[in-house]
Design an enzyme around this catalytic site. Structure first.
Site, mmCIF file in Angstrom:
data_model
loop_
_atom_site.group_PDB
_atom_site.id
_atom_site.type_symbol
_atom_site.label_atom_id
_atom_site.label_comp_id
_atom_site.label_asym_id
_atom_site.label_seq_id
_atom_site.Cartn_x
_atom_site.Cartn_y
_atom_site.Cartn_z
ATOM 1 N N HIS A 1 88.294 -42.731 16.108
ATOM 2 C CA HIS A 1 89.654 -42.385 15.681
ATOM 3 C C HIS A 1 90.170 -43.502 14.779
ATOM 4 O O HIS A 1 89.816 -44.675 14.962
ATOM 5 C CB HIS A 1 90.572 -42.210 16.904
ATOM 6 C CG HIS A 1 91.931 -41.726 16.543
ATOM 7 N ND1 HIS A 1 92.951 -42.583 16.193
ATOM 8 C CD2 HIS A 1 92.450 -40.471 16.441
ATOM 9 C CE1 HIS A 1 94.025 -41.874 15.902
ATOM 10 N NE2 HIS A 1 93.749 -40.580 16.053
ATOM 11 N N GLU B 1 90.553 -36.883 9.355
ATOM 12 C CA GLU B 1 91.906 -37.377 9.611
ATOM 13 C C GLU B 1 92.218 -38.517 8.640
ATOM 14 O O GLU B 1 91.918 -39.682 8.922
ATOM 15 C CB GLU B 1 92.000 -37.905 11.046
ATOM 16 C CG GLU B 1 91.753 -36.855 12.097
ATOM 17 C CD GLU B 1 92.524 -37.168 13.372
ATOM 18 O OE1 GLU B 1 93.413 -36.385 13.713
ATOM 19 O OE2 GLU B 1 92.273 -38.207 13.990
ATOM 20 N N GLY C 1 100.162 -39.870 12.346
ATOM 21 C CA GLY C 1 101.186 -40.552 13.142
ATOM 22 C C GLY C 1 102.547 -40.656 12.477
ATOM 23 O O GLY C 1 102.788 -40.121 11.385
ATOM 24 N N SER D 1 99.461 -35.238 10.991
ATOM 25 C CA SER D 1 100.794 -34.634 10.841
ATOM 26 C C SER D 1 100.761 -33.109 10.738
ATOM 27 O O SER D 1 101.495 -32.518 9.941
ATOM 28 C CB SER D 1 101.527 -35.248 9.645
ATOM 29 O OG SER D 1 101.747 -36.631 9.868
#
Ligand code: PEP
Length: 263
Positions: free
Chosen positions: A100, A172, A178, A219
């Site tokens: 991640h 991502e 975030g 998002s």
């Protein structure tokens, strides 16, 4: 292109939910989605390590799959603070998120570390969800495709096609994730999913590459989820904040699943 058999929708709760909050969330999510057939839906949640065992007690794997947010790459050893694949399996989880953006950029994990984790997860029959994505700076310099290809070629190095067939990948972009993140447009996300698709086809052959589910994350919310899910190379959504309330997550699922089935 042959369509994926299922739509992949999941969330990572990061370092937010306690055991009690995770159980409450999962119980509610199960109730909110119990009338939705899982024939075409792979629903998954990735809670904190400490909640994994308790999470498994409140939902069945066929209702909601559970995954860990990270994993050490050895079975046992002198690795204080790490959690091994054996320990993850013991909780009942069968999925593990690897690489991640927060692991790579806050905790400084390298592509080589992610490679060891992917290989180790596969050895233990855990499904690795490898996350890749370029930073804002790499995007500005026109290096996004190179960055994605490097993360994939290094992170998946040495895998046989039959192992790669068990993988999931999440695109991502770091700048999209975030608080303060800007979601990628549907066109940009689809273009980068195309780069990823071509790379995995190149590495493992067209047949295997086509089957690897590619999820978009960064998002995602109720408004942009429908347009993202209708793009050819987007097989699922990996959602953060917008999925942390069971009711909002269920509402996204109810909106996008029929659109994806008709796609
Ligand atoms: C994430 O952290 O992986 C993520 C996708 O978060 P958000 O949806 O909140 O941007």
């Amino acid at each position: 292109m042959e369509k994926q058999k299922k739509l992949y929708l999941g969330t990572n709760t990061k370092m937010y939910k306690t055991i009690a909050q995770t159980q409450k969330f999962l119980t509610r999510l199960r109730e909110e989605t119990e009338d939705i057939s899982r024939e075409k839906l792979e629903l998954f949640v990735i809670p904190s390590y400490t909640a994994l065992y308790h999470a498994r007690q409140c939902v069945q794997p066929h209702e909601i799959r559970l995954g860990a947010q990270n994993m050490g790459w050895e079975d046992t050893g002198q690795f204080s603070g790490e959690i091994s694949p054996l320990m993850i399996r013991e909780t009942g989880a069968d999925l593990v998120m690897i690489g991640h953006s927060e692991r790579r950029h806050v905790l400084l994990e390298t592509d080589e570390m992610e490679r060891k984790k992917v290989a180790c997860a596969l050895r233990h029959n855990l499904t690795p969800l490898l996350c890749v994505g370029e930073t804002e700076e790499e995007k500005r310099l026109g290096l996004s495709d190179e960055r994605l290809r490097t993360q994939l070629k290094a992170g998946l190095y040495g895998l046989a096609p039959e192992e790669a067939a068990k993988l999931w990948i999440a695109y991502e972009p770091v700048w999209a994730i975030g608080v303060g993140g800007t979601p990628a447009s549907k066109e940009y996300a689809e273009e980068k999913h195309g780069v990823i698709r071509r790379c995995v086809e190149e590495l493992f052959g067209k047949e295997t590459g086509r089957k690897i589910p590619l999820l978009y994350g960064g998002s995602v919310h109720g408004e942009n989820a429908p347009e993202l899910i209708q793009r050819e190379n987007i097989d699922g959504l990996f959602i953060g904040r917008a999925a942390w309330q069971a009711e909002s997550f269920a509402s996204i699922i109810r909106t996008v699943l029929p659109l994806w089935i008709r796609r």
